[in-house]
Every structure is written in structure tokens, then in C-alpha cells.
Scaffold this active site. Structure first.
Site, PDB file in Angstrom:
ATOM      1  CE1 TYR A   1      24.164 117.040 -15.003  1.00 40.33           C
ATOM      2  CE2 TYR A   1      22.085 115.861 -15.049  1.00 40.33           C
ATOM      3  CZ  TYR A   1      23.366 116.040 -15.519  1.00 40.33           C
ATOM      4  OH  TYR A   1      23.833 115.237 -16.496  1.00 40.33           O
TER       5      TYR A   1
ATOM      6  CE1 TYR B   1      25.848 117.043 -20.455  1.00 45.26           C
ATOM      7  CE2 TYR B   1      24.633 115.397 -21.704  1.00 45.26           C
ATOM      8  CZ  TYR B   1      25.246 115.804 -20.534  1.00 45.26           C
ATOM      9  OH  TYR B   1      25.273 114.958 -19.448  1.00 45.26           O
TER      10      TYR B   1
ATOM     11  CE  LYS C   1      19.599 111.553 -22.250  1.00 44.15           C
ATOM     12  NZ  LYS C   1      20.841 112.240 -22.613  1.00 44.15           N
TER      13      LYS C   1
ATOM     14  CG  ASP D   1      26.172 112.017 -28.401  1.00 43.34           C
ATOM     15  OD1 ASP D   1      25.254 111.180 -28.288  1.00 43.34           O
ATOM     16  OD2 ASP D   1      26.645 112.659 -27.444  1.00 43.34           O
TER      17      ASP D   1
HETATM   18  C1  LIG Z   1      22.223 112.273 -22.223  1.00 43.85           C
HETATM   19  C2  LIG Z   1      23.267 112.415 -23.234  1.00 43.85           C
HETATM   20  C3  LIG Z   1      24.566 111.884 -23.030  1.00 43.85           C
HETATM   21  C4  LIG Z   1      24.957 111.207 -21.739  1.00 43.85           C
HETATM   22  O1  LIG Z   1      24.239 110.042 -21.496  1.00 43.85           O
HETATM   23  P1  LIG Z   1      24.195 109.463 -19.994  1.00 43.85           P
HETATM   24  O2  LIG Z   1      23.464 108.178 -20.149  1.00 43.85           O
HETATM   25  O3  LIG Z   1      23.470 110.485 -19.165  1.00 43.85           O
HETATM   26  O4  LIG Z   1      25.596 109.287 -19.546  1.00 43.85           O
HETATM   27  C5  LIG Z   1      25.478 112.015 -24.051  1.00 43.85           C
HETATM   28  N1  LIG Z   1      25.168 112.641 -25.195  1.00 43.85           N
HETATM   29  C6  LIG Z   1      23.954 113.149 -25.428  1.00 43.85           C
HETATM   30  C7  LIG Z   1      23.653 113.801 -26.734  1.00 43.85           C
HETATM   31  C8  LIG Z   1      22.958 113.069 -24.450  1.00 43.85           C
HETATM   32  O5  LIG Z   1      21.755 113.620 -24.664  1.00 43.85           O
END
Ligand SMILES: *Cc1c(COP(=O)(O)O)cnc(C)c1O
Length: 434
Positions: free
Chosen positions: A42, A168, A285, A256
Site C-alpha cells: 500500500y 473491505y 488475522k 467476514d
Molecule cells: C484484513 C482483512 C482481509 C484480508 O486478509 P489478508 O490476510 O490481508 O489477505 C479480509 N477481510 C477483512 C475484513 C479484513 O480485515
């Protein structure tokens, strides 16, 4: 050659921490410069601030090569929920390293993956766990699962998703397509990624009308907190209503929880606050406590059943090479141990109370639009923001805080001390006030 261990000067008092004599170890980078061959995330490489060389991490602290210490306000992109270098996670990974660092999951299975899948299934009430190596891939898997679910049921026309403004879901093609297309950091790819239905969170008329389209496969949302596109919150009631509206129209519901999962919003998963169980759930994460890269896509029995067949064409065709890496699974199992053994949800509640109290004074500052707190997430939204300038100022104040879009936010480790958190909130206030 073993690098010589010396006590770190800033940690000397009462601390057992040590640092290698040369923080970069026995193989320092070439003289040319540490980032001459790195392409950083980024970043406009020409104008970005130079990255800070890190020597080591400990608890909620990042110790730089030059000896400065930063209190980490964002837990390394929201991963290190037990603080850095937690001894239990470290020991579990070390033990697994001795036994078996990796073996493929194709045709083989191992204890760390079997154990972790069972634990995640119990925690989420979703019985099937498909492992991936990053959050974006877990989202790709979720999208493919939803599409093929409908194909396997003889409904191939269902090939679109409903997603939300300010959403996102990752940086890969499918994930970009369900992220906010207008505001998004991915606007360069707007014309290339598949078009989806995009609605505002809380606009139920728009949601209903999108759900009436016959090509809708699933709704995908970050429950309660939309993270990387601006830290927007919605209520548990709104989430519950999005879920019930989705189910009323027969579409799949994908949550998500890559950012919200594992306690961040005050419960183990954000969906719990709306008393909903999604059809498909993505985690990542903080899954490994911030030690290894691992993510997972969990599916309901009904989703799994649509693939379970004598027909080989109905099988789910996906398989990351390092899927369910044993070191990563050991790290995740150790992280879950810590949620069981230590009072994480209580710590999160205490962080929430402290963030509310200490960020509230920001509201009276002229440049502040909003202050909001949910679980261990504290957000101050600004009118005007110079992200680059703020990032540099935070480092000057010995904290690691990375504003995004129009917000300054804190998402610290759940083990952060009251005093460290106070230093973070003070730095936020002083930086906005100055
Ligand atoms: C960080 C994130 C992703 C992507 O995860 P990466 O491990 O960076 O590929 C997808 N969805 C959400 C809500 C996120 O915060």
C-alpha cells in the site's frame, strides 16, 4: 555463528528481555540500503515515509533497530491479540517445529489441523473448516463455495454477490469485487473485477430490491465493524435484520470476521451479538495470535451437504499448497488455549471502558467528526487528515498508530497494560489537538 546476546538498554530495568548485538543477526542487509529490493504494501514507493527497521517485539512494544520503543496501538494489523512473543504460542510452535513443520493436506491429515478444525467448529457452530493461508484467500474460498453451492443445486444463474459500501474483504480479484468499488483503495481495478450489487448498510429497501434479483448467490458483510475502508460501525440489530432479510430471500449469508473474530468486538465473534449463525464464515488475522499466517472458511452443514455427493464434479476444487500448515495450526491452537485460560473477554471489556473514557475528550476538538468505541476498537474520525504527517507524529510520540482514510483508530493487544493504553489515547488526543 551465534550473535552475541546483550541486554537491551531501554529494557534493562527489571526486564529479562535480551537483544542480539546486531539486531539484524549475523546476516545484515547489503550496504546498499534495506529497502532497495523490497516492494512495500500500500505504498507509493517514491514518496512514502521510509519504513522503520524493527529489531524485535515484546508484549505491546515494537523495539526499533536504533533502540527506540513504540507502543503498538494496532497489534500488527490486528493480529497480535495476546501481545507479541507470547511464551505459550512460542513454545507450541517450537514443539511443532521439532515434530513436523509442514506436510501437505492433500490425502494426509495431522493432529494440529484436526484439533483446530474441531475447536473452531465448536466455537462457531459451523461444522466444516476449510483452511487457507491468508484472509483474502479465505474470502475467495467463501465466494467460490457460495457460487458452487448454487451450481451443485442446479441454480448456476446465481453468480452475483451483494456487498456493502465501506466494505473491505481483501486484495485478490474476488475479494476486491465485493469490497466498496467507489471509495475503495482498489479503484484502479474497478473496471476489471466482476460487478456486484453494492448497498449501504442499513438501507433495507436497497437490500430487498437487490435480493430480489435472480442472480444473487450470497450477501457478504463484515459484521458490526467495517474495518479497512474506514472503521464504520453498525448495530447488532442492523446486523440481525440484514441476516434475516437475506435468509428470507434464500441467499447465503457470508460473515467476514477476519478483523472482528476472536474477541475484537467484545464477544468471541461479532455474529454472536446479533445471535446469528452465518452460512459461511471467514476468519484470519488474530486466528494464530499474530504469529503465523493462517485463515479459514467455515461452512454450515447445509453448504457442505451441497458438495457431498457421488459426483466428482460436485467436489470443491480449491487447495492452497500450504493449507493448514502445522506450525500455523499449532500457533492457532495455542492462541485458543489462551482465550480459554486467560480472561480475554474481561480484558476486552476493560479496554472498551478505558477507550470510551479516554477518547471521549477528543470529541470537543475542532477537527473531530466522531468518536466511537466497540470492544477493543477505538476510532476518532477527523474532518481533515494528513495521514503521512500523522504517522510521523505518532512515531515521534513513541506510539505505533497508522491512520487510514479519515480515521485514527486503536486496536491494541488485549493484554496491553492500562498505562500503555493510556499512553496511546494520550498520543491520539495530543496529536489531534496540536
Ligand atoms: C484484513 C482483512 C482481509 C484480508 O486478509 P489478508 O490476510 O490481508 O489477505 C479480509 N477481510 C477483512 C475484513 C479484513 O480485515
Amino acid at each position: 555463528m551465534q550473535p552475541k546476546q546483550t541486554r537491551h538498554p531501554r529494557l534493562a530495568r527489571g526486564s529479562q528481555a535480551t537483544i542480539t548485538a546486531d539486531a539484524w543477526g549475523s546476516r545484515p542487509p547489503l550496504e546498499a540500503g534495506v529497502t532497495d529490493h523490497l516492494w512495500l504494501p500500500y505504498s507509493q514507493m517514491k514518496t512514502a515515509l521510509p519504513p522503520l527497521p524493527v529489531a524485535r517485539t515484546e508484549g505491546s512494544r515494537i523495539i526499533l533497530k536504533d533502540g527506540r520503543e513504540l507502543i503498538d496501538g494496532i497489534a500488527s494489523w490486528w493480529t497480535a491479540c495476546h501481545g507479541y512473543n507470547h511464551p505459550h504460542i512460542r513454545a507450541s510452535v517450537q514443539k511443532q517445529l521439532e515434530i513436523m513443520p509442514h506436510v501437505m493436506l492433500g490425502g494426509l491429515v495431522h493432529e494440529p489441523a484436526a484439533t483446530l478444525s474441531a475447536r473452531l467448529a465448536t466455537l462457531t457452530s459451523l461444522p466444516r473448516v476449510f483452511f487457507a493461508d491468508s484472509g483474502s484467500i479465505a474470502v475467495e474460498v467463501a465466494l467460490k463455495m457460495a457460487l458452487q453451492y448454487w451450481q451443485n443445486l442446479g441454480r448456476p444463474e446465481k453468480n452475483k454477490f451483494i456487498c456493502f459500501t465501506n466494505g473491505y474483504h481483501g486484495d485478490t480479484m474476488g475479494a476486491m469485487s465485493v469490497s466498496d468499488p467507489a471509495q475503495s483503495m482498489h479503484k484502479a481495478f474497478k473496471s476489471i473485477v466482476p460487478k456486484q450489487y453494492v448497498v449501504d448498510v442499513g438501507d433495507f429497501a436497497a437490500l430487498e430490491s437487490a435480493l430480489k434479483q435472480k442472480d444473487v448467490a450470497a450477501v457478504i458483510i463484515e459484521p458490526l465493524v467495517q474495518g479497512a475502508e474506514g472503521m464504520k460501525f453498525h448495530s447488532a440489530d442492523t446486523l440481525a435484520k440484514i441476516y434475516s432479510t437475506t435468509k428470507k430471500h434464500g441467499a447465503l449469508f457470508i460473515a467476514d470476521e477476519i478483523a472482528t473474530g476472536f474477541g475484537r468486538t467484545g464477544t468471541m465473534f461479532a455474529c454472536e451479538q446479533a445471535a446469528i449463525t452465518p452460512d459461511i464464515l471467514c476468519v484470519g488475522k488474530a486466528l494464530t495470535g499474530g504469529t503465523m499466517t493462517l485463515a479459514a472458511t467455515l461452512a454450515s452443514q447445509a453448504v457442505f451437504d451441497a458438495f457431498y455427493s457421488d459426483d466428482p464434479d460436485k467436489a470443491f476444487m480449491h487447495g492452497p499448497t500450504y493449507m493448514a500448515n502445522p506450525l500455523a495450526c499449532a500457533s492457532a491452537n495455542a492462541s485458543l488455549d489462551l482465550f480459554e485460560r486467560e480472561p480475554r473477554l474481561k480484558q476486552i471489556a476493560a479496554i472498551e471502558a478505558q477507550l470510551r473514557e479516554e477518547l471521549e475528550p477528543c470529541r470537543s476538538l475542532s477537527n473531530v467528526v466522531d468518536v466511537r468505541v466497540k470492544g477493543a476498537i477505538g476510532v476518532v474520525q477527523l474532518k481533515e487528515i494528513d495521514v503521512k504527517k500523522l504517522r510521523a507524529e505518532f512515531v515521534e510520540r513513541s506510539v505505533w498508530i497508522r491512520p487510514i482514510k479519515d480515521v485514527i483508530y486503536l486496536m491494541p493487544a488485549f493484554t496491553i497494560s492500562q498505562e500503555e493504553l493510556r499512553q496511546l489515547t494520550a498520543a491520539v488526543y495530543k496529536t489531534i489537538a496540536s
